[in-house]
Design a protein around this motif. Structure first.
Motif, short mmCIF file in Angstrom:
data_model
loop_
_atom_site.label_atom_id
_atom_site.label_comp_id
_atom_site.label_asym_id
_atom_site.label_seq_id
_atom_site.Cartn_x
_atom_site.Cartn_y
_atom_site.Cartn_z
N PHE A 30 0.82 -1.21 0.00
CA PHE A 30 0.00 0.00 0.00
C PHE A 30 0.85 1.27 0.00
CE2 PHE A 30 -3.08 -3.10 1.28
CZ PHE A 30 -4.28 -2.61 0.80
N ASP A 31 0.27 2.33 -0.52
CA ASP A 31 0.88 3.66 -0.53
C ASP A 31 0.39 4.42 0.71
OD1 ASP A 31 2.16 6.02 -1.56
OD2 ASP A 31 0.18 6.67 -2.23
N VAL A 32 1.29 4.72 1.63
CA VAL A 32 0.93 5.32 2.91
C VAL A 32 0.20 6.65 2.77
CG1 VAL A 32 1.81 6.25 5.08
CG2 VAL A 32 2.74 4.13 4.16
N PRO A 33 0.75 7.62 2.05
CA PRO A 33 0.04 8.89 1.95
C PRO A 33 -1.37 8.74 1.36
CG PRO A 33 2.30 9.17 1.24
CD PRO A 33 2.07 7.67 1.42
N CYS A 34 -1.52 7.86 0.41
CA CYS A 34 -2.83 7.61 -0.19
C CYS A 34 -3.79 7.06 0.86
CB CYS A 34 -2.69 6.63 -1.35
SG CYS A 34 -4.26 6.19 -2.13
N VAL A 35 -3.34 6.10 1.61
CA VAL A 35 -4.18 5.49 2.64
C VAL A 35 -4.59 6.56 3.67
CG1 VAL A 35 -4.20 3.87 4.56
CG2 VAL A 35 -3.24 3.19 2.37
N CYS A 36 -3.62 7.35 4.08
CA CYS A 36 -3.90 8.35 5.11
C CYS A 36 -4.93 9.38 4.66
CB CYS A 36 -2.61 9.04 5.54
SG CYS A 36 -1.62 8.00 6.64
N LYS A 37 -4.94 9.70 3.40
CA LYS A 37 -5.92 10.67 2.89
C LYS A 37 -7.34 10.13 2.94
CE LYS A 37 -2.71 13.04 -0.15
NZ LYS A 37 -2.29 13.26 -1.54
N LEU A 38 -7.49 8.82 2.98
CA LEU A 38 -8.82 8.22 2.98
C LEU A 38 -9.34 7.89 4.37
CD1 LEU A 38 -8.43 5.85 -0.10
CD2 LEU A 38 -9.52 8.10 -0.01
N ILE A 39 -8.55 8.21 5.39
CA ILE A 39 -8.97 7.93 6.77
C ILE A 39 -9.90 9.05 7.24
CG2 ILE A 39 -8.20 7.60 9.15
CD1 ILE A 39 -7.31 5.46 7.09
N THR A 40 -11.01 8.65 7.80
CA THR A 40 -11.98 9.63 8.31
C THR A 40 -12.18 9.41 9.82
OG1 THR A 40 -13.86 8.16 7.96
CG2 THR A 40 -13.22 9.57 6.10
N LYS A 41 -12.86 10.36 10.44
CA LYS A 41 -13.18 10.20 11.87
C LYS A 41 -14.08 9.00 12.09
CE LYS A 41 -12.37 14.86 13.41
NZ LYS A 41 -12.01 15.17 14.77
N GLU A 42 -14.92 8.69 11.10
CA GLU A 42 -15.79 7.52 11.21
C GLU A 42 -14.97 6.24 11.29
OE1 GLU A 42 -16.29 9.99 8.93
OE2 GLU A 42 -18.02 10.88 9.94
N PRO A 57 6.56 8.82 8.80
CA PRO A 57 7.28 9.95 9.38
C PRO A 57 6.48 10.73 10.42
CG PRO A 57 6.71 10.40 7.08
CD PRO A 57 6.26 9.00 7.39
N PRO A 58 7.14 11.13 11.50
CA PRO A 58 6.48 11.96 12.51
C PRO A 58 5.97 13.24 11.85
CG PRO A 58 8.64 11.23 13.28
CD PRO A 58 8.53 10.85 11.83
N GLY A 59 4.80 13.67 12.27
CA GLY A 59 4.22 14.90 11.75
C GLY A 59 3.31 14.70 10.54
N MET A 60 3.38 13.52 9.91
CA MET A 60 2.52 13.25 8.77
C MET A 60 1.08 13.19 9.25
SD MET A 60 2.65 10.12 6.01
CE MET A 60 1.79 8.84 6.91
N GLN A 61 0.17 13.78 8.49
CA GLN A 61 -1.24 13.73 8.84
C GLN A 61 -1.83 12.45 8.28
OE1 GLN A 61 -2.43 16.29 10.73
NE2 GLN A 61 -4.32 15.16 11.01
N CYS A 62 -2.44 11.67 9.14
CA CYS A 62 -3.08 10.43 8.73
C CYS A 62 -4.53 10.49 9.20
CB CYS A 62 -2.36 9.22 9.30
SG CYS A 62 -2.80 7.69 8.47
N GLY A 63 -5.40 10.90 8.29
CA GLY A 63 -6.78 11.14 8.68
C GLY A 63 -6.79 12.25 9.71
N PRO A 64 -7.52 12.07 10.80
CA PRO A 64 -7.59 13.12 11.82
C PRO A 64 -6.41 13.11 12.80
CG PRO A 64 -9.07 11.32 12.37
CD PRO A 64 -8.47 11.00 11.03
N VAL A 65 -5.44 12.22 12.59
CA VAL A 65 -4.33 12.06 13.54
C VAL A 65 -3.01 12.52 12.93
CG1 VAL A 65 -3.00 10.34 14.83
CG2 VAL A 65 -5.47 10.11 14.65
#
Length: 113
Positions: free
Chosen positions: A63-75, A97-105
């Protein structure tokens, strides 16, 4: 796609809950179905944080991490532990990497042991 393949596990559940699994796989690589069967037990909201199996790691590396993180929602976060997903990804040797935004985290720094 690079070596950074993260918290696909998060996406795994996200794919089932929110997106069509084939659509998520097409966008971010890997197989959501494989990820769910191999990794879901490691990202459950309840229970201890445990290292993932080698089979889970093999699946996550597709999987592509940044792609996955963009699809993470609060739900999605209501059903899985994002902290555990980050732990799983890092345990598998993936670049989260530290500081990367992964959904709401925002990904925290690595804890040195």
């Amino acid at each position: 796609m690079g070596s950074s393949c993260l918290t696909l596990t998060i996406l795994v559940i996200a794919g089932l809950l929110i997106y069509n699994t084939s659509e998520v796989s097409a966008q971010c690589g890997g197989s959501i179905t494989d990820a769910i069967s191999s990794c879901s037990q490691y990202v459950q909201k309840t229970g201890p944080t445990i290292p993932p199996s080698p089979a889970c790691c093999v699946v996550l590396r597709k999987f592509d991490v940044p792609c996955v993180c963009k699809l993470i929602t609060k739900e999605v976060e209501n059903f899985i532990s994002v902290s555990k997903a980050i732990f799983v990804a890092r345990s598998c040797g993936l670049n989260v990497p530290p500081g990367m935004q992964c959904g709401p985290v925002k990904v925290p720094p690595k804890v040195m042991k």
